[in-house]
Write an enzyme that holds these catalytic residues in place. Structure first.
Site, PDB file in Angstrom:
ATOM      1  N   TYR A  47     -19.548 -32.197  79.456  1.00  0.00           N
ATOM      2  CA  TYR A  47     -19.282 -32.643  78.086  1.00  0.00           C
ATOM      3  C   TYR A  47     -18.030 -31.994  77.497  1.00  0.00           C
ATOM      4  O   TYR A  47     -17.506 -32.467  76.484  1.00  0.00           O
ATOM      5  CB  TYR A  47     -20.471 -32.321  77.166  1.00  0.00           C
ATOM      6  N   HIS A 105     -26.992 -32.091  86.890  1.00  0.00           N
ATOM      7  CA  HIS A 105     -26.723 -33.227  86.009  1.00  0.00           C
ATOM      8  C   HIS A 105     -26.959 -34.575  86.697  1.00  0.00           C
ATOM      9  O   HIS A 105     -27.516 -35.502  86.107  1.00  0.00           O
ATOM     10  CB  HIS A 105     -25.281 -33.139  85.496  1.00  0.00           C
TER      11      HIS A 105
END
Length: 275
Positions: A47, A105
């Site tokens: 992110y 992830h």
């Protein structure tokens, strides 16, 4: 607020998603969330906002044991040495000595799953994370990973909302003793267009978003991490614990789901379960 037990560690069932927030907006919404009673924040190395999240956490004045923080390692960093370095770098950016939950992830078949699990276990042994888990894992991958981890995995974070059933993954997680965190839980606002949800919302005097979030957290071992950059939305999203959906209402929303409602499907995604 409802909490989920991750191998004895309490995680609030409602958390703040932070993708794709960055800069002052990210810092300010994290601070506002914690100041207004939220206690669960989700971020990831990919992110590129961990520094901003960390700044917001510090600005809130909350003690470290007053909130639950999740971060993740990207799928191209799953070799054990790279994963350990990724976690160390995440902690540096966050300005923390540990996170509460550290996730892979996305799966990566080019790195042996056994090695990935061993790296996660090493991070927990070092005290850099209190709990470990995965994200975007299919039912088959959940079963394999949990077996290799000796039952140590706590959670799988996946896209989950009324139009995406995830029935197969949910059953695998139940069997594995793992929780589910739903990302993209309100379909980027598309739940407002569902007539079934509109009718239920009208009955309860709530918004479609509130009904959807309530539907998620009312399920056993399910958490939700709606994203907002608007402080005014924080109170609305949190106001879901003063009402309850009936069994009929829950089933009506479940009936909307199928395997065709997926919105997040990058080219490196695994072969998804049918439903």
């Amino acid at each position: 607020m409802k909490t989920l037990s991750l191998n004895g560690i309490d995680m609030p069932a409602l958390g703040l998603g932070t993708w794709p927030l960055s800069g002052a907006q990210c810092r300010d919404i994290v601070r506002a969330a914690l100041e207004s009673g939220w206690a669960h924040v989700d971020t990831a190395a990919m992110y590129d906002n961990e520094k901003d999240v960390g700044a917001g956490l510090r600005a809130s004045g909350r003690p470290r044991d007053g909130y639950f923080l999740t971060t993740k390692v990207w799928h191209d960093q799953l070799d054990p040495e790279r994963m350990i370095k990724s976690c160390e770098d995440s902690l540096d950016r966050l300005g923390l000595e540990h996170v509460d939950l550290f996730l892979i992830h996305w799966p990566n078949s080019h790195v042996p799953l056994k090695e990935q699990m061993e790296a996660l276990l090493e991070l927990r042994a070092r005290g850099w994370t209190r709990a470990i888990g995965v994200s975007n894992f299919t039912a088959a991958l959940v079963r394999q990973a949990q077996d290799l981890a000796g039952g140590a995995l706590s959670l799988n974070q996946v896209e989950y909302h009324p139009q995406l059933s995830q029935k197969t993954v949910r059953a695998a997680l139940d069997d594995a003793g793992m929780a589910l965190t739903a990302y993209s839980p309100i379909q980027r606002g598309a739940v407002r267009e569902q007539q079934v949800i509109r009718d239920i919302a009208k009955h309860h005097g709530k918004s479609e978003v509130q009904v959807t979030l309530r539907w998620l957290v009312q399920q056993d071992n399910v958490a939700a991490i709606p994203k907002t950059g608007n402080p005014a939305r924080l109170a609305e999203n949190a106001a879901i614990f003063d009402f309850e959906l009936s069994e009929e209402e829950m089933d009506a929303i479940f009936a909307l789901g199928s395997g065709d409602g997926r919105r997040v499907d990058p080219d490196f995604a695994p072969d998804w379960d049918d439903e």
